[in-house]
Structures are given as structure tokens and as C-alpha cells.
Design an enzyme around this catalytic site. Structure first.
Site, PDB file in Angstrom:
ATOM      1  N   TYR A  21       0.820  -1.216   0.000  1.00 21.69           N
ATOM      2  CA  TYR A  21       0.000   0.000   0.000  1.00 21.69           C
ATOM      3  C   TYR A  21       0.853   1.263   0.000  1.00 21.69           C
ATOM      4  O   TYR A  21       0.533   2.233   0.688  1.00 21.69           O
ATOM      5  CB  TYR A  21      -0.949   0.005   1.212  1.00 21.69           C
ATOM      6  N   TYR A 152     -12.509  -7.289   6.272  1.00 15.56           N
ATOM      7  CA  TYR A 152     -11.309  -7.383   5.439  1.00 15.56           C
ATOM      8  C   TYR A 152     -10.985  -8.858   5.255  1.00 15.56           C
ATOM      9  O   TYR A 152     -10.883  -9.599   6.236  1.00 15.56           O
ATOM     10  CB  TYR A 152     -10.107  -6.670   6.085  1.00 15.56           C
TER      11      TYR A 152
HETATM   12  C1  LIG Z   1      -4.485 -10.683   6.659  1.00 15.60           C
HETATM   13  C2  LIG Z   1      -5.859 -11.198   6.428  1.00 15.60           C
HETATM   14  C3  LIG Z   1      -6.196 -11.855   5.230  1.00 15.60           C
HETATM   15  C4  LIG Z   1      -5.212 -12.003   4.098  1.00 15.60           C
HETATM   16  O1  LIG Z   1      -4.134 -12.814   4.419  1.00 15.60           O
HETATM   17  P1  LIG Z   1      -2.776 -12.722   3.552  1.00 15.60           P
HETATM   18  O2  LIG Z   1      -1.909 -13.792   4.104  1.00 15.60           O
HETATM   19  O3  LIG Z   1      -2.250 -11.329   3.773  1.00 15.60           O
HETATM   20  O4  LIG Z   1      -3.150 -12.944   2.133  1.00 15.60           O
HETATM   21  C5  LIG Z   1      -7.476 -12.341   5.105  1.00 15.60           C
HETATM   22  N1  LIG Z   1      -8.390 -12.204   6.092  1.00 15.60           N
HETATM   23  C6  LIG Z   1      -8.099 -11.593   7.262  1.00 15.60           C
HETATM   24  C7  LIG Z   1      -9.130 -11.511   8.331  1.00 15.60           C
HETATM   25  C8  LIG Z   1      -6.829 -11.057   7.465  1.00 15.60           C
HETATM   26  O5  LIG Z   1      -6.557 -10.418   8.613  1.00 15.60           O
END
Ligand SMILES: *Cc1c(COP(=O)(O)O)cnc(C)c1O
Length: 431
Positions: A21, A152
């Protein structure tokens, strides 16, 4: 050690390496890490050898801190055997041992394990599984996911489609993402019963309206992470479960951030069991990238009844033995200690330390859950100023949006927690 100076490293980095980002052409400063042990990072360059207390656990993952002897040993031992073999047509002890542990420590009905190479990929796999399950049940029209605002779930396209469409980092992709169904986010932890009931009614209404096209529900249970560090009441979990059952939807809990004790529960899924559970981040104690999708037998059977009969997914590095070996060691380490008391100790000290910040100008809210402490400001944090002030106070933090927050490694000492709290205060005042 190579002879490359810190200045040379940082200058190549600035010219050639993308950071998360972050603009390539107008990058914000990055700090050089030259070492990491326990709950501390050693910084190079202008900070020449300075140690800072890590408030981030490298984005929720390094629960046992850095350079842990047991994890180092597991990795070295496996590297001495073999580092990787394909998982198509082959298997190995590290994968089986990890699978056994994941089946053991997650709720009973979750028993089929898919090893993925990152959290986002595990969300993709989970969503693919949901669609294949519905197809297997003769419901190919069920193609959309129900979720709540403020979530997220990762940075790949399907994961972005269920991430908050406004506050999330992905609003520019609207129109290119598969359209999903969003309901309001749950009220905050401590909300009154009537507020929770009103939210549940709205969620039910959204589900009723869209039930003919809905395939599943995906949420981060109990705590929304990167979407806003938002803890919500346990009773909302049961509402997700009931709505999923009422409409034949597959319930997916994304515990990539919340798993492995962070909220005070080993998994939030111990409170209410989903049909599919995604874990990642802390799975390998922050050593290597690995995630897992764990499903019920019913989901596996539904998928088997779909046209292809198989989960159409198979990453090159699926079940990587190094990652699996260190993950098993990390799980063993966690279960061997009194992690519940540790998480409470950290949470208590964070909340006692952060509560006084509530009266500072610019502070909107202070909230804690498990080993997570959050200060929400009434404005966007000046990340450069806040990070700089934290480092001055001896702390590594990475605020985002209006949030200065910490989820330190579980090995952090009380003295280090006090330093961390001071650093958060400094970041809040500077940011
Ligand atoms: C960090 C995160 C992801 C993505 O995981 P990555 O290993 O960065 O691809 C997905 N869901 C949640 C809740 C997260 O905190």
C-alpha cells in the site's frame, strides 16, 4: 554479512522495491531491520543498532516473537530432510502432522484440511468451495456471498469482493469485482441487547431478500481486523449461524487474524462452529507463509457431488514442508504454555495503559479485546509522524486510517508492554 551499507540497501529499496500500500514514486520512509529476537526488532541505518519493542507481531503473525529456538529448530530440522516437494500425488509427515493438529484443535465437525499458501488464497479457496458445494447440491444459482460492512478478507479479487466496499482499500475496483451482498456491520462490543436485536433483524431481512442467490456467509468472527479493528458481541455469531441454517448457506469464518488465541479464545469458532474455517497469519508463528481451509465432512461431500467432484485448486507450494513443520512447532509451543493467562495479562496491561488516552484531544475511542489494543482518532493518522514518534519512544507501530493499535507477540514482558503503551501514546499525540 555483506559489505553493502545500510544507506545502499535503503537507496536500492527506495528505487526498486514496492512496499504494501505504498507509492513506488513517492514512497514513505521504510526502516531497515538488521535483527529480531523475542518481542524486539533491531533497526539499522540512521537508527544504528537501536532496539524497538514490536507492537505489530508482523501483522498478527509472530505470536511467539522472533528467532524462537523451538521454531528455528523445527525449520532447520526439516530443511535438513527436504524443503519442498509437490503435493499433487505426494504427501509427507510435516503436512500430515499439521493436518492432525488442525483437526484436533479446531471444533469437532471441522475435519477436512486444505493447505493454502496465504490468507487471501485460503479465502479464494473457501469461496470456491462454497460455490462448488451449492452446485453439488443442485443449486448453481446460489453464487453470491453475504457479508457485513467493515470486513477485510485479503487483497486478491474474490477476497476484495467481500472486503468493505467503501472504507476498504479496494473501492476503486467496484464494478470489476463479483457483486456480493452487504449488510450493516454488527454493533460494537458491549452494545445493548436491543441494538443487537435491531442489527440481527436487518441482517435477516437482507438474507431473506437475497436468499435465492446466496451461497454462503463470510465474516471475521468477533473482531473485524484490517477493516477497522472492531470487536463485536459474541451473540452476533449465533445470528450468522442461524441465518446460514435457515437458508442453507455455508458459513465461513475467516479467522486468519483472530486464530491462535489472539481474542482470548483459541479460535472464535470454539464459540459457534462454522462450516468452513480459514486460518493463516499466526499459523506458522510468523515464520513462513501458510494458511489452511478446514471444512466439515458435509461441505466436502457437497463439493464431491459437484460436476468436477474435486476442489479445483492446487498451488505449486501447497503443503510446503518447511512451513508445515514450523506451524506444528508453533502450535505445540502455544498449547504447552498457559496462553490464556498470557493473552489476559497483555490485554489487561494494554487496557489499563491505553484507557487514560481516551481524554486526549483527537481521540475518539479506546478499545481492547484479547491481546489487541486500539486507539481510534477522530481524524486520519499522519502515519509518518506517528511511526516516527513511536520509534523515538522505542516502539514499532504501523497505524492505518484513523487507528493506532497494537497486537504484540505473546512473549512480550510487562516492562516491554509499558514501553509499548508509551509508544502508542506518543504515536497518538504525533499522529
Ligand atoms: C491478513 C488477512 C487476510 C489475508 O491474508 P494474507 O496472508 O495477507 O493474504 C485475510 N483475512 C483476514 C481476516 C486477514 O486479517
Amino acid at each position: 554479512m555483506s559489505a553493502t551499507t545500510a544507506g545502499e540497501l535503503l537507496s536500492f529499496d527506495r528505487e526498486h522495491l514496492w512496499h504494501p500500500y505504498t507509492s513506488m514514486t513517492e514512497p514513505t520512509p521504510v526502516r531497515l531491520v538488521t535483527g529480531a529476537t523475542g518481542a524486539r526488532l533491531t533497526l539499522g541505518g540512521e537508527h544504528d543498532g537501536r532496539e524497538v519493542v514490536d507492537g505489530m507481531s508482523s501483522w498478527w503473525s509472530a505470536i511467539h516473537g522472533y528467532a524462537h529456538p523451538a521454531l528455528d529448530a523445527a525449520l532447520v530440522a526439516q530443511a535438513g530432510r527436504f524443503s519442498h516437494v509437490m503435493f499433487g500425488g505426494l504427501t509427507h509427515e510435516p503436512a500430515v502432522e499439521l493436518g492432525r493438529r488442525l483437526v484436533d484443535i479446531t471444533p469437532e465437525p471441522l475435519e477436512r484440511v486444505f493447505l493454502a499458501d496465504s490468507g487471501s488464497v485460503s479465502v479464494e479457496v473457501a469461496m470456491k468451495m462454497v460455490l462448488q458445494y451449492q452446485r453439488g447440491r443442485g443449486r448453481p444459482d446460489r453464487t453470491r456471498m453475504l457479508t457485513v460492512l467493515g470486513g477485510y478478507h485479503g487483497d486478491t479479487f474474490d477476497a476484495m469482493s467481500v472486503t468493505d466496499p467503501v472504507g476498504g482499500m479496494h473501492s476503486m475496483w467496484q464494478g470489476l469485482l463479483p457483486p456480493q451482498v452487504f449488510a450493516p456491520r454488527p454493533p460494537g462490543a458491549g452494545a445493548a441487547a436491543d441494538e443487537i436485536a435491531a442489527w440481527a433483524t436487518t441482517l435477516r431481512h437482507v438474507a431473506d431478500q437475497h436468499h435465492h442467490e446466496l451461497a454462503g456467509i463470510i465474516v471475521e468472527p468477533l473482531l473485524q481486523g484490517a477493516g477497522g479493528m472492531w470487536p463485536y458481541p459474541e451473540s452476533c455469531l449465533q445470528v450468522f449461524r442461524e441465518i446460514a441454517d435457515e437458508h442453507g448457506l455455508v458459513l465461513v469464518f475467516d479467522e486468519i487474524a483472530t486464530g491462535f488465541g489472539r481474542t482470548g479464545h483459541l479460535f472464535v469458532s470454539d464459540l459457534v462452529t462454522p462450516d468452513i474455517l480459514c486460518v493463516g497469519k499466526a499459523l506458522t508463528g510468523g515464520y513462513l507463509t501458510l494458511a489452511a481451509v478446514i471444512t466439515t465432512d458435509a461441505v466436502a461431500r457437497g463439493i464431491s457431488a459437484s460436476e468436477s467432484g474435486v476442489v479445483m485448486h492446487g498451488p505449486t507450494f501447497m503443503g510446503n514442508p518447511l512451513a508445515c513443520a514450523v506451524a506444528s512447532a508453533s502450535i505445540d509451543l502455544l498449547l504447552a504454555e498457559d496462553w490464556t493467562s498470557t493473552v489476559h495479562r497483555i490485554g489487561d496491561r494494554l487496557s489499563a495503559g491505553l484507557e487514560p488516552l481516551r481524554i486526549l484531544p483527537g481521540v475518539r475511542d479506546v478499545r481492547t479485546i484479547g491481546a489487541v489494543g486500539v486507539v481510534q482518532l477522530d481524524h486520519e493518522v499522519d502515519v509518518v509522524a506517528a511511526t516516527g514518534a513511536a520509534i523515538e519512544a522505542g516502539v514499532w507501530l504501523r497505524p492505518f486510517r484513523d487507528l493506532v493499535y497494537a497486537m504484540p507477540p505473546y512473549v512480550i514482558s510487562d516492562d516491554e508492554l509499558d514501553v509499548l503503551v508509551t509508544g502508542i501514546g506518543a504515536a497518538v499525540q504525533a499522529g
